[in-house]
Design a protein around this motif. Structure first.
Motif, PDB file in Angstrom:
ATOM      1  N   PRO A   1       0.818  -1.216   0.000  1.00 29.07           N
ATOM      2  CA  PRO A   1       0.000   0.000   0.000  1.00 29.07           C
ATOM      3  C   PRO A   1       0.849   1.261   0.000  1.00 29.07           C
ATOM      4  CG  PRO A   1      -0.022  -1.033   2.164  1.00 29.07           C
ATOM      5  CD  PRO A   1       0.666  -1.987   1.247  1.00 29.07           C
TER       6      PRO A   1
ATOM      7  N   THR B   1       1.169   5.403   0.790  1.00 24.33           N
ATOM      8  CA  THR B   1       0.561   6.447   1.604  1.00 24.33           C
ATOM      9  C   THR B   1      -0.318   7.314   0.688  1.00 24.33           C
ATOM     10  OG1 THR B   1       2.320   8.046   1.222  1.00 24.33           O
ATOM     11  CG2 THR B   1       2.614   6.521   3.072  1.00 24.33           C
TER      12      THR B   1
ATOM     13  N   ALA C   1       0.333   8.058  -3.232  1.00 19.51           N
ATOM     14  CA  ALA C   1      -0.693   7.736  -4.228  1.00 19.51           C
ATOM     15  C   ALA C   1      -1.008   8.940  -5.111  1.00 19.51           C
ATOM     16  CB  ALA C   1      -1.954   7.239  -3.533  1.00 19.51           C
TER      17      ALA C   1
ATOM     18  N   ALA D   1       7.164   0.317  -1.253  1.00 21.85           N
ATOM     19  CA  ALA D   1       5.824   0.403  -1.823  1.00 21.85           C
ATOM     20  C   ALA D   1       5.845   0.906  -3.262  1.00 21.85           C
ATOM     21  CB  ALA D   1       4.938   1.297  -0.961  1.00 21.85           C
TER      22      ALA D   1
ATOM     23  N   PRO E   1       1.202   2.767   5.766  1.00 21.42           N
ATOM     24  CA  PRO E   1       0.179   1.710   5.802  1.00 21.42           C
ATOM     25  C   PRO E   1       0.827   0.357   5.505  1.00 21.42           C
ATOM     26  CG  PRO E   1       0.046   2.920   3.742  1.00 21.42           C
ATOM     27  CD  PRO E   1       1.071   3.633   4.582  1.00 21.42           C
TER      28      PRO E   1
ATOM     29  N   LYS F   1      -1.323  -2.889   5.534  1.00 19.43           N
ATOM     30  CA  LYS F   1      -2.264  -3.959   5.220  1.00 19.43           C
ATOM     31  C   LYS F   1      -2.884  -3.767   3.845  1.00 19.43           C
ATOM     32  CE  LYS F   1      -3.414  -4.817  10.073  1.00 19.43           C
ATOM     33  NZ  LYS F   1      -4.485  -4.884  11.091  1.00 19.43           N
ATOM     34  N   ARG F   2      -3.219  -4.896   3.207  1.00 22.39           N
ATOM     35  CA  ARG F   2      -3.800  -4.871   1.869  1.00 22.39           C
ATOM     36  C   ARG F   2      -5.085  -4.054   1.828  1.00 22.39           C
ATOM     37  NH1 ARG F   2      -2.854  -4.690  -3.374  1.00 22.39           N
ATOM     38  NH2 ARG F   2      -4.478  -5.674  -4.623  1.00 22.39           N
TER      39      ARG F   2
ATOM     40  N   SER G   1      -5.688  -1.458   3.444  1.00 14.97           N
ATOM     41  CA  SER G   1      -5.305  -0.047   3.378  1.00 14.97           C
ATOM     42  C   SER G   1      -5.074   0.363   1.936  1.00 14.97           C
ATOM     43  CB  SER G   1      -4.042   0.193   4.193  1.00 14.97           C
ATOM     44  OG  SER G   1      -4.227  -0.161   5.537  1.00 14.97           O
ATOM     45  N   ASP G   2      -4.439  -0.524   1.164  1.00  8.62           N
ATOM     46  CA  ASP G   2      -4.154  -0.230  -0.238  1.00  8.62           C
ATOM     47  C   ASP G   2      -5.441  -0.010  -1.011  1.00  8.62           C
ATOM     48  OD1 ASP G   2      -2.680   0.129  -2.571  1.00  8.62           O
ATOM     49  OD2 ASP G   2      -2.680  -2.005  -3.038  1.00  8.62           O
ATOM     50  N   VAL G   3      -6.411  -0.875  -0.801  1.00  5.07           N
ATOM     51  CA  VAL G   3      -7.689  -0.757  -1.505  1.00  5.07           C
ATOM     52  C   VAL G   3      -8.379   0.550  -1.121  1.00  5.07           C
ATOM     53  CG1 VAL G   3      -9.974  -1.764  -1.818  1.00  5.07           C
ATOM     54  CG2 VAL G   3      -7.955  -3.253  -1.691  1.00  5.07           C
TER      55      VAL G   3
ATOM     56  N   ILE H   1      -7.107   3.358   0.170  1.00  9.21           N
ATOM     57  CA  ILE H   1      -6.395   4.533  -0.307  1.00  9.21           C
ATOM     58  C   ILE H   1      -6.530   4.672  -1.816  1.00  9.21           C
ATOM     59  CG2 ILE H   1      -4.085   5.546  -0.583  1.00  9.21           C
ATOM     60  CD1 ILE H   1      -3.416   4.334   2.192  1.00  9.21           C
ATOM     61  N   THR H   2      -6.399   3.564  -2.543  1.00  7.97           N
ATOM     62  CA  THR H   2      -6.492   3.611  -4.004  1.00  7.97           C
ATOM     63  C   THR H   2      -7.838   4.151  -4.457  1.00  7.97           C
ATOM     64  OG1 THR H   2      -4.949   1.752  -4.229  1.00  7.97           O
ATOM     65  CG2 THR H   2      -6.395   2.228  -6.104  1.00  7.97           C
TER      66      THR H   2
END
Length: 248
Positions: A11, A13, A17, A44, A211, A213-214, A216-218, A220-221
């Motif tokens: 992920p 930040t 992003a 990342a 971040p 955890k996965r 978090s990536d979703v 934030i994205t």
């Protein structure tokens, strides 16, 4: 090099992003066969760059961040070295060097650029990001070991004086990054990290508020998409810079 594209990316930040579309565009335009990332942190961004080139190598001096970067980058086909550019094979050059949120941590930024230039083939590219506007220097900058921030003109001049010709220098981050910076300044103000040495602060900066955890990536994205669109509409406002330069 075989890239395992199925391996999940780490992920980013929210600020990373916001700058990622500018970085991705620069890399795709240059189409480098080889990339070296200087100071990859926890990897990342590197986990994404691996898929845009034939060979990706990163250097990261902080042992804690290095271990995380290895877990994120090497399953995707990249290589991470615990060290500095001096620890890369002597005489080896790359089509592109990347350094994201690194230059402002170095007391001698001009000397760093001169040291990086021989690692890039003549005509190759440097892609970097830095915080913008010295008047915005605040508690966060101090806490994470920044020596300075840059205006677009300052950065262009520093690049020209040290072996590079600027190709594109873009501001990013309006309006979300201004709110994020206000939050980071409040978190940093009075934090014990303020009392650490500059090298300790720099090492800490690659791990703080990252971040992991996965999910978090979703989040934030998806959440960052409208703000990525807004910053494209207002490209001359922002508190961060992504610069592309060509080695002379």
């Amino acid at each position: 090099m075989t890239v395992r594209t199925g391996a999940p990316a780490a992920p980013l930040t929210p600020r990373a992003a916001l700058r990622w579309p500018l970085i991705k565009r620069a890399v795709r335009r240059a189409q480098p066969g080889t990339i070296v990332e200087i100071g990859c942190g926890q990897g990342a961004m590197g986990a994404r760059l691996v898929g845009l080139t034939r060979e990706y190598v990163a250097v990261e001096p902080d042992p804690t961040s290095y271990r995380v970067a290895c877990e994120r980058i090497e399953p995707r086909g990249g290589t991470v070295v615990n060290g500095l550019t001096d620890d890369l094979p002597a005489g080896r050059t790359y089509d592109m060097a990347c350094a994201f949120e690194v230059l402002e941590h170095l007391e001698d930024d001009a000397g760093a650029l001169r040291d990086w230039a021989p690692r890039i083939r003549p005509g190759g590219h440097l892609v970097l990001s830095v915080p913008a506007w010295q008047h915005m220097f605040g508690p966060w900058d101090k806490a994470v070991g920044h020596y300075r921030r840059y205006s677009p003109d300052d950065l262009a001049g520093t690049l020209r004086d040290n072996g590079f010709e600027p190709v594109d220098i873009s501001l990013y981050g309006w309006p979300l990054a201004f709110a994020l910076e206000a939050i980071r300044n409040r978190v940093a103000d009075g934090s014990p990290i303020q009392e650490e040495s500059a090298p300790e602060q720099t090492a800490h900066s690659g791990r703080w508020l990252q971040p992991s955890k996965r999910i978090s990536d979703v989040g934030i994205t998806v959440g960052i998409l409208p703000f990525q669109a807004l910053q494209r509409i207002v490209p001359k406002k922002g508190n961060g810079i992504v610069a592309v330069a060509r080695r002379v």
